[in-house]
Structures are given as structure tokens and as C-alpha cells.
Design a protein around this motif. Structure first.
Motif, PDB file in Angstrom:
ATOM      1  N   TYR A  36       9.336   6.357   5.409  1.00 53.54           N
ATOM      2  CA  TYR A  36       8.534   5.106   5.147  1.00 53.54           C
ATOM      3  C   TYR A  36       7.005   5.059   4.455  1.00 53.54           C
ATOM      4  CZ  TYR A  36       7.742   6.220   9.746  1.00 53.54           C
ATOM      5  OH  TYR A  36       6.099   5.943  10.878  1.00 53.54           O
ATOM      6  N   VAL A  37       6.308   3.871   3.911  1.00 62.39           N
ATOM      7  CA  VAL A  37       4.788   3.905   4.234  1.00 62.39           C
ATOM      8  C   VAL A  37       4.445   2.371   4.625  1.00 62.39           C
ATOM      9  CG1 VAL A  37       5.660   2.716   1.684  1.00 62.39           C
ATOM     10  CG2 VAL A  37       3.812   3.470   1.683  1.00 62.39           C
ATOM     11  N   GLY A  38       3.229   2.427   4.251  1.00 62.36           N
ATOM     12  CA  GLY A  38       2.542   1.168   5.130  1.00 62.36           C
ATOM     13  C   GLY A  38       1.637   1.691   5.011  1.00 62.36           C
ATOM     14  N   THR A  39       0.171   0.043   4.941  1.00 59.75           N
ATOM     15  CA  THR A  39      -1.280   0.186   4.379  1.00 59.75           C
ATOM     16  C   THR A  39      -1.584   0.640   5.851  1.00 59.75           C
ATOM     17  OG1 THR A  39      -1.657  -1.589   4.669  1.00 59.75           O
ATOM     18  CG2 THR A  39      -0.801  -0.981   2.560  1.00 59.75           C
ATOM     19  N   GLN A  40      -2.505   0.860   6.476  1.00 55.82           N
ATOM     20  CA  GLN A  40      -3.111   0.969   7.316  1.00 55.82           C
ATOM     21  C   GLN A  40      -5.394   0.201   6.587  1.00 55.82           C
ATOM     22  OE1 GLN A  40      -4.643   5.079   9.107  1.00 55.82           O
ATOM     23  NE2 GLN A  40      -5.096   4.155  10.972  1.00 55.82           N
ATOM     24  N   THR A  41      -5.381  -1.217   7.841  1.00 57.89           N
ATOM     25  CA  THR A  41      -6.598  -1.448   7.626  1.00 57.89           C
ATOM     26  C   THR A  41      -7.752  -2.044   8.621  1.00 57.89           C
ATOM     27  OG1 THR A  41      -6.099  -3.597   7.322  1.00 57.89           O
ATOM     28  CG2 THR A  41      -6.407  -1.844   5.039  1.00 57.89           C
ATOM     29  N   ASP A  42      -8.710  -2.024   9.115  1.00 56.34           N
ATOM     30  CA  ASP A  42      -9.319  -2.851   9.532  1.00 56.34           C
ATOM     31  C   ASP A  42      -9.104  -3.752  10.585  1.00 56.34           C
ATOM     32  OD1 ASP A  42     -11.248  -0.219   9.490  1.00 56.34           O
ATOM     33  OD2 ASP A  42     -13.014  -2.009   9.139  1.00 56.34           O
ATOM     34  N   GLU A  43      -8.233  -4.666   9.566  1.00 59.20           N
ATOM     35  CA  GLU A  43      -7.937  -6.223   9.906  1.00 59.20           C
ATOM     36  C   GLU A  43      -6.193  -6.159   9.960  1.00 59.20           C
ATOM     37  OE1 GLU A  43      -8.144 -11.055  10.037  1.00 59.20           O
ATOM     38  OE2 GLU A  43      -9.973  -9.387   8.939  1.00 59.20           O
ATOM     39  N   PRO A  44      -5.464  -5.735  10.449  1.00 58.94           N
ATOM     40  CA  PRO A  44      -3.961  -5.376   9.844  1.00 58.94           C
ATOM     41  C   PRO A  44      -3.023  -7.004   8.692  1.00 58.94           C
ATOM     42  CG  PRO A  44      -3.910  -5.024  12.356  1.00 58.94           C
ATOM     43  CD  PRO A  44      -5.065  -5.630  11.748  1.00 58.94           C
ATOM     44  N   GLY A  45      -3.350  -6.019   7.766  1.00 60.41           N
ATOM     45  CA  GLY A  45      -2.256  -7.667   6.843  1.00 60.41           C
ATOM     46  C   GLY A  45      -3.911  -7.923   5.801  1.00 60.41           C
ATOM     47  N   ASP A  59       1.659  -3.991   6.916  1.00 62.30           N
ATOM     48  CA  ASP A  59       1.045  -2.791   7.132  1.00 62.30           C
ATOM     49  C   ASP A  59       1.466  -1.655   7.793  1.00 62.30           C
ATOM     50  OD1 ASP A  59      -1.438  -2.448   9.216  1.00 62.30           O
ATOM     51  OD2 ASP A  59       0.514  -2.567  10.461  1.00 62.30           O
ATOM     52  N   ILE A  60       1.434  -0.451   8.602  1.00 65.37           N
ATOM     53  CA  ILE A  60       1.944   0.849   8.473  1.00 65.37           C
ATOM     54  C   ILE A  60       2.686  -0.373  10.014  1.00 65.37           C
ATOM     55  CG2 ILE A  60       0.276   1.564  10.099  1.00 65.37           C
ATOM     56  CD1 ILE A  60       3.006   2.889   7.997  1.00 65.37           C
ATOM     57  N   THR A  61       2.703  -0.994  10.844  1.00 65.45           N
ATOM     58  CA  THR A  61       3.027  -1.546  11.712  1.00 65.45           C
ATOM     59  C   THR A  61       4.646  -1.964  11.420  1.00 65.45           C
ATOM     60  OG1 THR A  61       2.492  -3.687  11.990  1.00 65.45           O
ATOM     61  CG2 THR A  61       1.618  -1.812  13.644  1.00 65.45           C
ATOM     62  N   ASP A  62       4.782  -2.814  10.241  1.00 68.47           N
ATOM     63  CA  ASP A  62       6.296  -3.730   9.498  1.00 68.47           C
ATOM     64  C   ASP A  62       6.727  -2.606   8.631  1.00 68.47           C
ATOM     65  OD1 ASP A  62       8.343  -4.845   8.622  1.00 68.47           O
ATOM     66  OD2 ASP A  62       6.761  -6.328   8.058  1.00 68.47           O
ATOM     67  N   PRO A  63       6.611  -1.650   8.339  1.00 66.71           N
ATOM     68  CA  PRO A  63       6.383   0.114   6.936  1.00 66.71           C
ATOM     69  C   PRO A  63       7.819  -0.778   5.977  1.00 66.71           C
ATOM     70  CG  PRO A  63       6.948   0.519   9.075  1.00 66.71           C
ATOM     71  CD  PRO A  63       7.007  -0.706   9.516  1.00 66.71           C
ATOM     72  N   VAL A  64       7.435  -0.109   5.230  1.00 65.23           N
ATOM     73  CA  VAL A  64       8.534  -0.629   3.466  1.00 65.23           C
ATOM     74  C   VAL A  64       9.144   1.159   4.200  1.00 65.23           C
ATOM     75  CG1 VAL A  64       9.515  -0.663   1.290  1.00 65.23           C
ATOM     76  CG2 VAL A  64       7.359  -2.054   1.844  1.00 65.23           C
ATOM     77  N   THR A 113      -6.209   2.203   3.626  1.00 68.40           N
ATOM     78  CA  THR A 113      -5.156   3.629   3.145  1.00 68.40           C
ATOM     79  C   THR A 113      -3.434   3.342   3.345  1.00 68.40           C
ATOM     80  OG1 THR A 113      -7.010   4.438   4.262  1.00 68.40           O
ATOM     81  CG2 THR A 113      -5.351   5.296   4.524  1.00 68.40           C
ATOM     82  N   ILE A 114      -3.036   3.843   2.187  1.00 67.44           N
ATOM     83  CA  ILE A 114      -2.447   3.804   2.306  1.00 67.44           C
ATOM     84  C   ILE A 114      -0.969   5.190   3.546  1.00 67.44           C
ATOM     85  CG2 ILE A 114       0.198   3.924   0.901  1.00 67.44           C
ATOM     86  CD1 ILE A 114      -1.196   3.094  -1.780  1.00 67.44           C
ATOM     87  N   GLN A 115      -0.550   5.066   4.196  1.00 63.38           N
ATOM     88  CA  GLN A 115       0.382   5.884   4.745  1.00 63.38           C
ATOM     89  C   GLN A 115       1.430   5.849   4.548  1.00 63.38           C
ATOM     90  OE1 GLN A 115       0.172   5.155   8.993  1.00 63.38           O
ATOM     91  NE2 GLN A 115      -2.637   5.471   9.124  1.00 63.38           N
ATOM     92  N   TYR A 116       2.159   7.369   4.092  1.00 57.86           N
ATOM     93  CA  TYR A 116       3.557   7.784   3.884  1.00 57.86           C
ATOM     94  C   TYR A 116       4.202   8.933   5.067  1.00 57.86           C
ATOM     95  CZ  TYR A 116       3.308   5.918  -1.207  1.00 57.86           C
ATOM     96  OH  TYR A 116       2.522   5.744  -1.830  1.00 57.86           O
TER      97      TYR A 116
END
Length: 191
Positions: free
Chosen positions: A73-82, A123-128, A182-185
Motif C-alpha cells: 500500500y501507499v500513502g503520503t506523509q506531511t506535517d499536516e495530514p492531507g 494520507d498514509i493513515t488512509d492508504p491506497v 513524502t510518499i511511503q510505499y
């Protein structure tokens, strides 16, 4: 890293790629490698690019090796989610862009990915999920869609090597500036 923008009205967007492999038992082998640069840069210099987007084809290549059933799965990580991290604002007008303006398309020769066409990232808390789901899945063998059975890109690249295209379609509603995320795989054993 060198970054530049052509005008105050245009975005420069930098994407940093982070790959994580985890949540496996000590005796099992589950790994993947990224075969590309850890940074991708998007520069918007024309009105057409704002409206139709900028695409970086084959921005990332993921090579999977596993002797267990797996999820990816994949999601983004940022200082302010989303929302993108603002590095430098070029205007006070508009809102901070959401991470969903970044889209991905996942391909391999057997079309095993569950992602079809370009889909927005979240966001990585709701990944694809590219392969599998948040619950335990039934085993799927290569070359069927959703292949999650043990295998290796070295033996069967058609099912275990993924090419990922990235596209950003910002439009004109967001604050001009320099942004990053940042994209997390994440590759995990299907438990």
C-alpha cells in the motif's frame, strides 16, 4: 537539491519517495527495492500544465521479493495530514494544496495491480492498496489481478515488478509556492 520556478504564479513541487518494508516474521523473507531516484520534481510553466497536469512516467519502479503472502500500500506523509508541506509561499492568496492533487498509476506486464488508471493519493493513515487490503486476503497467484502469492521479480517480473507514474493536476485554486511531501510505499505480510 536545485529547484526553481519560472514565475510567482507557478508551482514547483518536490516529491520525496520513502520505501518501507516491515511487519514480517523473522524466518520469512519479504523485501523490495526502489530502482529510481528518491526525489521527483514537478515544475509548472504553462497554463495547459495547470489544467491537464504534469506527468512523470516511470517515476518509481518497485521490485518485490517474497516467500509469504503480502500486501502493498501507499500513502503520503506531511506535517499536516492531507496537505502538502509548504516550503516557500509566493502568494498570500489561495489555500494550501491537498495531497489528492498528486495522482499515481501503477502498471506491470500482467496488470496485477488493484489500482486502475490514475488515482489520487491520500494520507498514509488512509492508504491506497496496490495489492491486498487491510484484512487478510485469499491467496492470488500470478498472473491474476491482485497477485499476492510468494514470488520474485527476478523470476517473474511480469507480476512482481511495478512501474509507477506520478501526475500532479493543481488547477488555479491553490496558493502558488514551493511544496513537498513524502510518499511511503509499504510492503507487509498479509496477516
Amino acid at each position: 537539491m536545485f529547484m526553481r520556478c519560472i514565475s510567482l504564479r507557478f508551482y514547483c513541487i518536490v516529491v520525496t519517495i520513502f520505501v518501507f518494508s516491515g511487519l514480517i516474521k523473522a524466518q520469512d523473507q519479504l523485501s523490495f527495492a526502489v530502482k529510481t531516484s528518491p526525489s521527483v520534481e514537478f515544475n509548472f510553466t504553462t497554463v495547459n500544465q495547470y489544467l491537464t497536469g504534469v506527468t512523470v512516467s516511470n517515476a518509481i519502479t518497485l521490485n518485490i521479493e517474497s516467500d509469504v503472502q503480502w500486501d502493498l500500500y501507499v500513502g503520503t506523509q506531511t506535517d499536516e495530514p492531507g496537505f502538502w508541506n509548504e516550503i516557500s509561499a509566493y502568494s498570500i492568496h489561495g489555500e494550501k494544496p491537498p495531497v489528492s492533487i498528486l495522482q499515481m498509476r501503477v502498471r506491470n506486464l500482467s496488470n496485477t495491480s488493484l489500482v486502475s488508471g490514475f488515482v489520487p493519493l491520500s494520507d498514509i493513515t488512509d492508504p491506497v492498496y496496490i495489492i491486498g487490503s487491510e484484512v487478510e486476503d485469499f491467496p492470488v497467484n500470478c498472473p491474476d489481478q491482485g497477485t499476492n502469492a510468494p514470488g520474485s521479480y527476478l523470476v517473474n517480473p511480469n507480476c512482481y515488478r511495478f512501474s509507477i507514474d506520478l501526475r500532479v493536476v493543481p488547477g488555479f485554486d491553490y496558493k502558488a509556492g514551493l511544496y513537498s511531501l513524502t510518499i511511503q510505499y509499504v510492503l507487509v505480510e498479509d496477516l
